[in-house]
Design a protein around this motif. Structure first.
Motif, PDB file in Angstrom:
ATOM      1  N   THR A 407     -12.206 -42.259  -6.225  1.00 51.05           N
ATOM      2  CA  THR A 407     -12.089 -41.598  -5.404  1.00 51.05           C
ATOM      3  C   THR A 407     -10.562 -41.450  -4.895  1.00 51.05           C
ATOM      4  O   THR A 407      -9.612 -40.404  -4.909  1.00 51.05           O
ATOM      5  CB  THR A 407     -12.476 -42.078  -4.018  1.00 51.05           C
ATOM      6  OG1 THR A 407     -12.933 -43.088  -3.611  1.00 51.05           O
ATOM      7  CG2 THR A 407     -14.031 -41.443  -3.902  1.00 51.05           C
ATOM      8  N   GLN A 408      -9.727 -42.791  -5.843  1.00 50.80           N
ATOM      9  CA  GLN A 408      -8.176 -42.883  -5.264  1.00 50.80           C
ATOM     10  C   GLN A 408      -7.920 -41.514  -7.285  1.00 50.80           C
ATOM     11  O   GLN A 408      -6.600 -41.335  -6.333  1.00 50.80           O
ATOM     12  CB  GLN A 408      -7.511 -43.923  -5.417  1.00 50.80           C
ATOM     13  CG  GLN A 408      -7.921 -44.957  -4.131  1.00 50.80           C
ATOM     14  CD  GLN A 408      -7.911 -46.414  -4.649  1.00 50.80           C
ATOM     15  OE1 GLN A 408      -6.796 -46.467  -5.847  1.00 50.80           O
ATOM     16  NE2 GLN A 408      -6.967 -47.192  -3.788  1.00 50.80           N
ATOM     17  N   GLN A 409      -8.362 -41.475  -7.112  1.00 58.17           N
ATOM     18  CA  GLN A 409      -7.953 -40.939  -9.118  1.00 58.17           C
ATOM     19  C   GLN A 409      -8.354 -39.263  -9.334  1.00 58.17           C
ATOM     20  O   GLN A 409      -7.845 -38.932  -9.740  1.00 58.17           O
ATOM     21  CB  GLN A 409      -7.859 -41.759 -10.082  1.00 58.17           C
ATOM     22  CG  GLN A 409      -8.324 -43.338  -9.809  1.00 58.17           C
ATOM     23  CD  GLN A 409      -8.023 -44.513 -11.732  1.00 58.17           C
ATOM     24  OE1 GLN A 409      -8.975 -43.799 -12.247  1.00 58.17           O
ATOM     25  NE2 GLN A 409      -8.336 -45.243 -10.946  1.00 58.17           N
ATOM     26  N   ARG A 410      -9.381 -39.358  -8.533  1.00 60.96           N
ATOM     27  CA  ARG A 410     -10.104 -37.809  -8.530  1.00 60.96           C
ATOM     28  C   ARG A 410     -10.600 -37.343  -7.127  1.00 60.96           C
ATOM     29  O   ARG A 410     -10.475 -38.633  -5.747  1.00 60.96           O
ATOM     30  CB  ARG A 410     -11.788 -38.170  -9.556  1.00 60.96           C
ATOM     31  CG  ARG A 410     -11.357 -38.531 -10.502  1.00 60.96           C
ATOM     32  CD  ARG A 410      -9.820 -37.542 -11.279  1.00 60.96           C
ATOM     33  NE  ARG A 410     -10.588 -37.647 -13.037  1.00 60.96           N
ATOM     34  CZ  ARG A 410      -9.717 -38.405 -14.059  1.00 60.96           C
ATOM     35  NH1 ARG A 410      -8.287 -38.969 -13.470  1.00 60.96           N
ATOM     36  NH2 ARG A 410      -9.758 -38.617 -14.828  1.00 60.96           N
ATOM     37  N   GLN A 411     -10.527 -36.115  -7.299  1.00 64.50           N
ATOM     38  CA  GLN A 411     -10.440 -35.140  -6.032  1.00 64.50           C
ATOM     39  C   GLN A 411     -12.235 -35.183  -6.632  1.00 64.50           C
ATOM     40  O   GLN A 411     -12.634 -34.244  -7.018  1.00 64.50           O
ATOM     41  CB  GLN A 411      -9.996 -33.945  -5.590  1.00 64.50           C
ATOM     42  CG  GLN A 411      -9.948 -33.356  -4.018  1.00 64.50           C
ATOM     43  CD  GLN A 411      -9.007 -32.313  -4.028  1.00 64.50           C
ATOM     44  OE1 GLN A 411      -7.769 -32.507  -4.482  1.00 64.50           O
ATOM     45  NE2 GLN A 411      -9.733 -31.118  -3.649  1.00 64.50           N
ATOM     46  N   ILE A 412     -13.773 -35.748  -5.315  1.00 63.27           N
ATOM     47  CA  ILE A 412     -14.844 -35.150  -5.608  1.00 63.27           C
ATOM     48  C   ILE A 412     -15.166 -34.745  -4.438  1.00 63.27           C
ATOM     49  O   ILE A 412     -14.732 -35.309  -3.399  1.00 63.27           O
ATOM     50  CB  ILE A 412     -15.581 -36.059  -5.823  1.00 63.27           C
ATOM     51  CG1 ILE A 412     -15.080 -37.171  -6.804  1.00 63.27           C
ATOM     52  CG2 ILE A 412     -17.276 -36.289  -5.664  1.00 63.27           C
ATOM     53  CD1 ILE A 412     -15.509 -38.933  -6.981  1.00 63.27           C
ATOM     54  N   LYS A 413     -15.337 -32.830  -4.549  1.00 66.26           N
ATOM     55  CA  LYS A 413     -15.729 -32.528  -3.157  1.00 66.26           C
ATOM     56  C   LYS A 413     -17.387 -32.860  -2.970  1.00 66.26           C
ATOM     57  O   LYS A 413     -17.270 -32.553  -1.698  1.00 66.26           O
ATOM     58  CB  LYS A 413     -16.294 -30.913  -3.656  1.00 66.26           C
ATOM     59  CG  LYS A 413     -16.473 -30.202  -2.358  1.00 66.26           C
ATOM     60  CD  LYS A 413     -16.469 -28.612  -2.887  1.00 66.26           C
ATOM     61  CE  LYS A 413     -16.535 -27.968  -2.101  1.00 66.26           C
ATOM     62  NZ  LYS A 413     -17.113 -25.998  -2.431  1.00 66.26           N
ATOM     63  N   GLY A 436     -10.823 -44.979   4.347  1.00 68.77           N
ATOM     64  CA  GLY A 436      -9.654 -44.174   3.561  1.00 68.77           C
ATOM     65  C   GLY A 436     -11.097 -43.728   2.314  1.00 68.77           C
ATOM     66  O   GLY A 436     -10.451 -41.777   2.463  1.00 68.77           O
ATOM     67  N   ILE A 437     -11.612 -43.552   2.288  1.00 67.68           N
ATOM     68  CA  ILE A 437     -12.880 -42.394   1.829  1.00 67.68           C
ATOM     69  C   ILE A 437     -13.071 -41.439   2.206  1.00 67.68           C
ATOM     70  O   ILE A 437     -12.837 -40.295   1.977  1.00 67.68           O
ATOM     71  CB  ILE A 437     -14.227 -44.125   0.833  1.00 67.68           C
ATOM     72  CG1 ILE A 437     -12.928 -44.778  -0.087  1.00 67.68           C
ATOM     73  CG2 ILE A 437     -14.646 -42.829   0.184  1.00 67.68           C
ATOM     74  CD1 ILE A 437     -13.787 -46.079  -0.735  1.00 67.68           C
ATOM     75  N   ILE A 438     -13.858 -42.189   3.704  1.00 73.30           N
ATOM     76  CA  ILE A 438     -14.072 -40.993   4.015  1.00 73.30           C
ATOM     77  C   ILE A 438     -12.932 -40.230   5.131  1.00 73.30           C
ATOM     78  O   ILE A 438     -13.298 -38.967   4.698  1.00 73.30           O
ATOM     79  CB  ILE A 438     -14.871 -42.001   5.310  1.00 73.30           C
ATOM     80  CG1 ILE A 438     -16.285 -42.496   4.671  1.00 73.30           C
ATOM     81  CG2 ILE A 438     -15.267 -40.381   6.437  1.00 73.30           C
ATOM     82  CD1 ILE A 438     -16.826 -43.581   5.559  1.00 73.30           C
ATOM     83  N   GLN A 439     -12.284 -40.493   4.963  1.00 73.27           N
ATOM     84  CA  GLN A 439     -10.830 -40.121   5.780  1.00 73.27           C
ATOM     85  C   GLN A 439     -10.764 -38.919   4.742  1.00 73.27           C
ATOM     86  O   GLN A 439     -10.084 -38.071   5.166  1.00 73.27           O
ATOM     87  CB  GLN A 439      -9.748 -40.669   6.431  1.00 73.27           C
ATOM     88  CG  GLN A 439      -8.602 -39.733   6.837  1.00 73.27           C
ATOM     89  CD  GLN A 439      -9.084 -39.069   8.811  1.00 73.27           C
ATOM     90  OE1 GLN A 439      -9.945 -40.045   9.055  1.00 73.27           O
ATOM     91  NE2 GLN A 439      -9.545 -37.802   7.703  1.00 73.27           N
ATOM     92  N   ASP A 442     -12.382 -35.897   4.475  1.00 72.60           N
ATOM     93  CA  ASP A 442     -12.746 -34.967   5.481  1.00 72.60           C
ATOM     94  C   ASP A 442     -11.378 -34.352   5.410  1.00 72.60           C
ATOM     95  O   ASP A 442     -10.933 -32.895   5.532  1.00 72.60           O
ATOM     96  CB  ASP A 442     -12.690 -35.558   6.466  1.00 72.60           C
ATOM     97  CG  ASP A 442     -12.970 -35.038   7.720  1.00 72.60           C
ATOM     98  OD1 ASP A 442     -14.230 -34.066   7.909  1.00 72.60           O
ATOM     99  OD2 ASP A 442     -12.157 -34.656   8.807  1.00 72.60           O
ATOM    100  N   ASP A 443     -10.350 -34.863   4.889  1.00 72.42           N
ATOM    101  CA  ASP A 443      -8.998 -34.229   5.181  1.00 72.42           C
ATOM    102  C   ASP A 443      -8.776 -32.666   3.667  1.00 72.42           C
ATOM    103  O   ASP A 443      -8.294 -31.399   3.936  1.00 72.42           O
ATOM    104  CB  ASP A 443      -8.108 -35.011   4.676  1.00 72.42           C
ATOM    105  CG  ASP A 443      -7.398 -35.600   5.582  1.00 72.42           C
ATOM    106  OD1 ASP A 443      -7.685 -35.773   7.087  1.00 72.42           O
ATOM    107  OD2 ASP A 443      -6.785 -36.943   5.227  1.00 72.42           O
TER     108      ASP A 443
END
Length: 944
Positions: A407-413, A436-439, A442-443
């Motif tokens: 999730t740090q390296q990719r944007q997953i909808k 961090g993953i959840i926030q 959400d952002d």
């Protein structure tokens, strides 16, 4: 975490083949040499080796030119890439940390005890053969009097014979005076009896050493028993001792997990950084997932404990099996993510929808035929895991570091996280940055769905409900990541894929919706009767106590006709689909016949019975879309609505507005048996017997009753069943350990189980079929059936009264009142507005995705627009096309210029689909289905 063969072989197939050719000479030499060695030293093994057929494990060559073992059913490998180096390091560690127990004394309260391995050992028990390298090393460095090797799977022995130097091993044993006992095919449950035999050889033996080379659910329990009873001779030699093994999914440990030698002492993982991470994660769960937060507050560790391993890293420790989940958490997580980014697994269940000769004239399938070349082009475009991802399903959290990295390296909808083991998820809260993953999700307007606990069998139902929130078409752009292997979870993943394929293939496309609406209009206008939703008015009725025989067309029906004849007058018999011809040929007339398909093919199948008088004495059970020509064959037609169909939505809502509450069925697919079970439960019957409801087969060539319309007079099949449906999936049987099924039947079984489980009252279901095991149904052989006597006259009278009370009277006047509410003008305007939405082609990935999103939003707006039939007609087809477009859009990039062109070609076909669909409906809104399969039953013409 994952040890799969694709991690250990070269991506270049030619280079891999060259490596294998190079190693093959060594394998051939080993086999010849080792067979000769066994013939000389252990001749009893020669026949075992020669006669055994490999069933699960085989040898392969790694990219490092080493040999390793692979489970070819799963692709999982036994060792890391450098197997010999791995085993040598393990044996060196064993010399200073050898586990042992005493046969006589002293006793102590320890489980695992270790010491340096002496130069001379009386007895050494080795659990797991592997490639056998460890045996050579042990024998060359230690004088062992009795060496006993337990290996549950003979496949592994054959792998070892190809890889190891057994000549050296056996000659060394002979020179050192070692007696070797190779217990091949044994899971060590006979150890107590064998220890008693060993003491008969030498009563002075006391210290016995244990070498665990692999984790095994049964052998681990045996090892634990031996170590716990050290010094207790009577317990250790108790021949009647029974072992059950570790069977729970939460107790699964991979064969070569950490701490094989059992010398690790658990150290709690708890520091300031971990505590701060836990607090932040729990706060995020409380805000976004309050139910999960509550569950984590109440969670108590069941099997896996969060620990700090000998490298100072967080790890998971199985307290009973003394196993560590990871070897090196950061390294494994990084490897897993890097490999997945380069070689992502993307499911193509949506795009596998094929055409059918039966439906060749349907608009939907004619367009699919045109799409096939474009879809084939999409499926060949394999790329990296993209920077922006629509949907990712992660099976297995473990400690969650791989999810954090990804999730740090990719944007997953849309991120779907599935973890059956709550111990793992609870531990991950101390290790990974869930907050961090959840926030971040959400952002960025993304969503994370947490599917936690259970055994994985519920994933299908959870994921399907979640997919419908984001648009079912999202399944086409869905990637799947298995984080770790677990037998139960892998089965759940395989089941999920099969279930998605069946459900999506059955999705309601344009033609199905169009004809379903027309057929339902005809059902209502012709006076067919609908079941009342509430059965409180007739719940007291005697006929509800009558046993109901549900008769399917499985192979085992051929053995049941005598029983059906014997009880014919005492029970209600319901024939399912193609069963009717089998009953007719055996002189049995059912009370009801049932059909689920709405196309006219049912008419062609039923009229293989050339006896209209016979048919006219039978009632028809079905759902609202039944074809008028089919219903006209029978005495009377009794209907329910079927959940989720456009026709049900229009007419059920319309009838409600006029004060009629009609029953609707949730589990009426994919087979007729599903309809009948669901219908019977809804109606209120209490006791069911299943005959010929096999949902599987022992022999692929006997897939239905030999008396049915699936077989011609000469016994040959009407069509090639195996070519159409495949060879079969192994499943548990009702009366036998195993038989075979196909995905559609497996979904049918699960939905029958769901219908039983959610009946909401006590029902009795007896499975008298020699088919698959159905949870909630009691297996009962037909000759054990016991029924109360009742006269045929009384039964018929009771049934007639029940039908009068349970079903509404004919309501023909309401057909036009309900259908007349739909506005053709509004439909035409909506369709034109829709076509305007994508009048222009896409120019890049952003505009392509925007087109898909705009279409989905437009469809949702039509769903809440009164008097507009657009959504009802096109919802399923729009989902399918959106899935194809979504998958194509994911491939659009500067490096792949063809993908944008393919996207626009599909878009052009979709415009044609919508235009033709609009015109067809407006020109003939109440047209009936015209499918014709009579050619299946027409004898071929002989050439002159």
């Amino acid at each position: 975490m994952l040890k799969y063969i694709n991690y250990q072989i070269l991506d270049n197939a030619d280079q891999q083949a060259a490596l294998e050719k190079k190693v093959s000479a060594t394998i051939a030499h080993n086999i010849r040499q080792n067979i000769d060695a066994f013939r000389l030293h252990i001749p009893s093994l020669v026949n075992l080796i020669n006669d055994h057929e490999i069933q699960q494990y085989s040898l392969f060559c790694t990219k490092d030119a080493e040999l390793n073992i692979v489970d070819f059913a799963t692709g999982r490998v036994f060792y890391q890439s450098l197997a010999q180096q791995e085993v040598m390091a393990e044996v060196q560690d064993y010399y200073s940390h050898a586990a042992y127990f005493n046969l006589k004394e002293p006793q102590d309260d320890r489980c695992w005890r270790h010491q340096a391995l002496p130069q001379q050992v009386d007895a050494l028990l080795v659990f797991g053969l592997g490639l056998g390298y460890h045996l050579n090393e042990l024998l060359m460095n230690c004088r062992i009097r009795y060496l006993v090797v337990y290996e549950p799977n003979v496949d592994i022995l054959l792998c070892s014979v190809q890889a190891n130097n057994w000549l050296q091993l056996l000659e060394t044993a002979q020179s050192m005076g070692t007696r070797i006992f190779l217990q091949m095919g044994s899971d060590a449950t006979a150890v107590p009896a064998e220890l008693a035999e060993l003491l008969e050889f030498d009563q002075n033996i006391n210290q016995v050493f244990i070498y665990r080379h692999q984790f095994h659910p049964m052998m681990d329990e045996v090892i634990q028993y031996l170590l716990q009873h050290s010094g207790n001779k009577s317990a250790l030699t108790q021949a009647t001792r029974q072992f059950t093994g570790y069977k729970d999914y939460g107790d699964y440990v991979s064969e070569r997990a950490g701490n094989l030698l059992g010398d690790y002492q658990p150290v709690s993982y708890n520091n300031e950084q971990a505590q701060a991470l836990y607090n932040a994660n729990m706060a995020a769960l409380e805000k976004f997932y309050p139910k999960v937060h509550k569950a984590m507050l109440e969670h108590k560790t069941r099997a896996w404990q969060l620990v700090q391993d000998n490298n100072g890293l967080p790890n998971l420790y199985h307290q009973k099996r003394n196993a560590l989940f990871h070897q090196d958490l950061p390294d494994e997580s990084e490897q897993l993510v890097n490999y997945f980014i380069e070689h992502p697994f993307k499911d193509d269940v949506v795009l596998s929808q094929g055409t059918s000769h039966k439906f060749r004239n349907y608009l939907h399938f004619s367009k699919i035929a045109e799409l096939q070349p474009l879809i084939a082009k999409i499926l060949t475009q394999q790329g990296k895991f993209p920077e922006q991802v629509e949907t990712l399903i992660v099976f297995g959290v473990g400690l969650g570091k791989h999810i954090e990295l990804l999730t740090q390296q990719r944007q997953i909808k849309n991120l779907f996280v599935c973890e059956p083991n709550l111990d793992f998820f609870a531990a991950s809260l101390w290790v990974s940055d869930w907050a961090g993953i959840i926030q971040k999700a959400d952002d960025n307007g993304g969503r994370i769905y947490l599917n936690l606990g259970g055994d994985g069998s519920h994933y299908f139902y959870d994921l399907m409900s979640q997919f419908y929130q984001v648009g079912a078409y999202a399944i086409a752009d869905t990637y799947m990541l298995s984080s770790y292997y677990n037998v139960g979870m892998q089965k759940a993943i395989a089941d999920l894929r099969a279930e998605l394929k069946v459900v999506l293939a059955m999705g309601e496309y344009y033609d199905h919706a169009r004809y379903g609406i027309a057929h339902t209009y005809h059902s209502l206008s012709s006076g067919q009767r609908f079941l009342k939703q509430a059965n409180n008015e007739y719940s007291h009725h005697k006929a509800l106590n009558l046993p109901v025989f549900i008769v399917g067309n499985g192979p085992s029906l051929d053995d049941c006709f005598d029983y059906l004849k014997e009880y014919r007058d005492q029970v209600i018999i319901i024939s399912c689909g193609t069963t009717l011809k089998s009953l007719y040929k055996n002189g049995i007339r059912p009370d009801f016949h049932a059909e689920i398909e709405q196309n006219r093919a049912t008419y062609d199948w039923i009229t293989q019975i050339n006896d209209m008088d016979y048919l006219s004495q039978i009632n028809l059970l079905s759902v609202n879309g039944i074809h008028p020509d089919t219903s006209a064959l029978f005495k009377a037609t009794y209907l329910c609505f079927k959940d989720g169909e456009a026709s049900s939505y229009i007419f059920n809502n319309g009838l409600k507005k006029h004060g009629y509450q009609i029953a609707s069925l949730a589990y009426a697919y994919p087979t007729v048996t599903n309809l009948v079970v669901n219908f019977g439960i809804k109606l209120g019957w209490k006791c069911f017997y299943l005959f010929g409801v096999d949902l599987g087969f022992v022999d692929i060539n006997r897939h239905h009753s030999q008396h049915s319309a699936y077989f011609k007079v000469d016994g040959s099949a009407v069509y090639n069943y195996q070519a159409q449906h495949g060879g079969g999936i192994p499943v548990a049987g009702n009366f036998r350990p195993q038989l075979y099924t196909k995905p559609e039947f497996d979904v049918s079984r699960k939905l029958i189980e769901q219908a039983i489980a959610k009946a909401g009252r006590v029902i009795e279901i007896y499975n008298c079929s020699d088919g698959v095991k159905i949870k909630g149904a009691t297996a009962l052989r037909p000759d054990n059936i016991l029924l109360e006597q009742i006269s045929a006259h009384d039964k018929d009278d009771q049934l007639k009264l029940l039908l009068e009370e349970a079903f509404y009277p004919a309501l023909p006047d309401l057909a036009d009142k309900i259908y007349g509410q739909l506005s053709p003008e509004l439909y035409k305007a909506s369709m034109e507005q829709w076509l305007d939405l994508f009048a222009e082609d896409a120019t890049d990935i952003t505009s392509a995705r925007a087109l898909i999103s705009e279409q989905w939003n437009f469809m949702r707006s039509r769903a809440v627009t009164d008097k507009d039939i657009t959504f009802c007609l096109f919802h399923g087809s729009a989902n399918f096309i959106a899935a194809v477009l979504t998958k194509t859009a994911a491939s659009i990039s500067a490096e792949n210029e063809d993908a944008l062109e393919t996207f626009n070609q599909i878009l052009a076909l979709w415009r044609q689909y919508l235009q033709q669909g609009m015109e067809l409906y407006l020109s003939e809104p109440l047209a009936l289905d015209r499918v014709d399969v009579s050619d299946l039953f027409t004898p071929p013409k002989l050439a002159n």
